[in-house]
Motif scaffolding. Structure first.
Motif, PDB file in Angstrom:
ATOM      1  N   TRP A 156       0.464   5.580   1.180  1.00  0.00           N
ATOM      2  CA  TRP A 156      -0.298   6.454   2.066  1.00  0.00           C
ATOM      3  C   TRP A 156      -0.245   7.882   1.541  1.00  0.00           C
ATOM      4  N   TYR A 184       0.835  -1.204   0.000  1.00  0.00           N
ATOM      5  CA  TYR A 184       0.000   0.000   0.000  1.00  0.00           C
ATOM      6  C   TYR A 184       0.867   1.250   0.000  1.00  0.00           C
ATOM      7  N   SER A 206       0.998  -0.618  12.672  1.00  0.00           N
ATOM      8  CA  SER A 206      -0.149  -1.084  11.884  1.00  0.00           C
ATOM      9  C   SER A 206       0.196  -1.210  10.407  1.00  0.00           C
ATOM     10  N   TRP A 207       1.110  -0.378   9.951  1.00  0.00           N
ATOM     11  CA  TRP A 207       1.506  -0.344   8.545  1.00  0.00           C
ATOM     12  C   TRP A 207       3.012  -0.583   8.456  1.00  0.00           C
ATOM     13  N   GLY A 263      -6.686  -3.266   3.540  1.00  0.00           N
ATOM     14  CA  GLY A 263      -6.264  -1.907   3.879  1.00  0.00           C
ATOM     15  C   GLY A 263      -6.634  -0.859   2.840  1.00  0.00           C
ATOM     16  N   TRP A 323      -0.040  -4.100   5.495  1.00  0.00           N
ATOM     17  CA  TRP A 323      -1.112  -3.798   6.453  1.00  0.00           C
ATOM     18  C   TRP A 323      -1.204  -4.966   7.402  1.00  0.00           C
ATOM     19  N   TRP A 368      -5.227   5.359   2.403  1.00  0.00           N
ATOM     20  CA  TRP A 368      -4.364   4.212   2.099  1.00  0.00           C
ATOM     21  C   TRP A 368      -4.878   3.553   0.828  1.00  0.00           C
ATOM     22  N   ASN A 392      -3.420  -6.128   9.233  1.00  0.00           N
ATOM     23  CA  ASN A 392      -4.655  -6.922   9.233  1.00  0.00           C
ATOM     24  C   ASN A 392      -4.818  -7.793   7.989  1.00  0.00           C
ATOM     25  N   ASP A 393      -3.920  -7.693   7.024  1.00  0.00           N
ATOM     26  CA  ASP A 393      -3.909  -8.649   5.915  1.00  0.00           C
ATOM     27  C   ASP A 393      -3.213  -9.904   6.443  1.00  0.00           C
ATOM     28  N   TYR A 437       4.130  -0.028   2.025  1.00  0.00           N
ATOM     29  CA  TYR A 437       3.790  -0.574   3.342  1.00  0.00           C
ATOM     30  C   TYR A 437       2.923  -1.826   3.197  1.00  0.00           C
ATOM     31  N   PHE A 472      -8.529   2.528   3.667  1.00  0.00           N
ATOM     32  CA  PHE A 472      -8.545   2.699   5.118  1.00  0.00           C
ATOM     33  C   PHE A 472      -8.251   4.143   5.498  1.00  0.00           C
ATOM     34  N   CYS A 524       5.034   7.691   7.769  1.00  0.00           N
ATOM     35  CA  CYS A 524       4.509   6.623   8.624  1.00  0.00           C
ATOM     36  C   CYS A 524       5.652   6.048   9.458  1.00  0.00           C
TER      37      CYS A 524
END
Length: 119
Positions: free
Chosen positions: A38, A36, A57-58, A106, A95, A114, A97-98, A93, A109, A50
């Protein structure tokens, strides 16, 4: 405490990967995990925004010591001196949660800031 340790481990797990690649129309790391960009990184070109809590988180897609940029892929230096992959001068980046290759949870998001990277 366990929640904070997991993302830190994810960052370490991605610390020595090869150049990003295209899988199913988006950039991924060597394991097929989606990458990703940002929008906030556009506020100060050439500077990675970031850092700190954001990178939990990223996680950045870090480059290994022998990795060499080519074409649209470059390396940016993070505040800690590590090198992060970038595509068209935008840092890349993962993510947290992947959970498996092909996940793209992401995208869009945080108010749409993102984005998947579609070369």
């Amino acid at each position: 405490m366990k929640i904070l340790l997991l993302p830190a481990l994810v960052v370490l797990a991605f610390s020595a990967l090869a150049q990003p690649r295209v899988v199913d129309g988006v950039l991924t790391d060597a394991k097929g995990m989606t990458l990703y960009v940002w929008d906030n990184d556009l506020t100060v070109p050439g500077k990675i925004q970031c850092v700190g809590a954001c990178s939990l988180s990223w996680p950045p897609m870090l480059a290994g010591a022998g990795d060499k940029p080519s074409g649209d892929y470059s390396l940016m230096v993070r505040e800690d001196g590590s090198k992060q992959w970038a595509y068209k001068d935008r840092p890349l980046y993962l993510w947290v949660n992947d959970s498996k290759p092909g996940d793209r949870t992401g995208d869009g998001f945080r108010g749409g800031t993102w984005h998947l990277v579609r070369p």
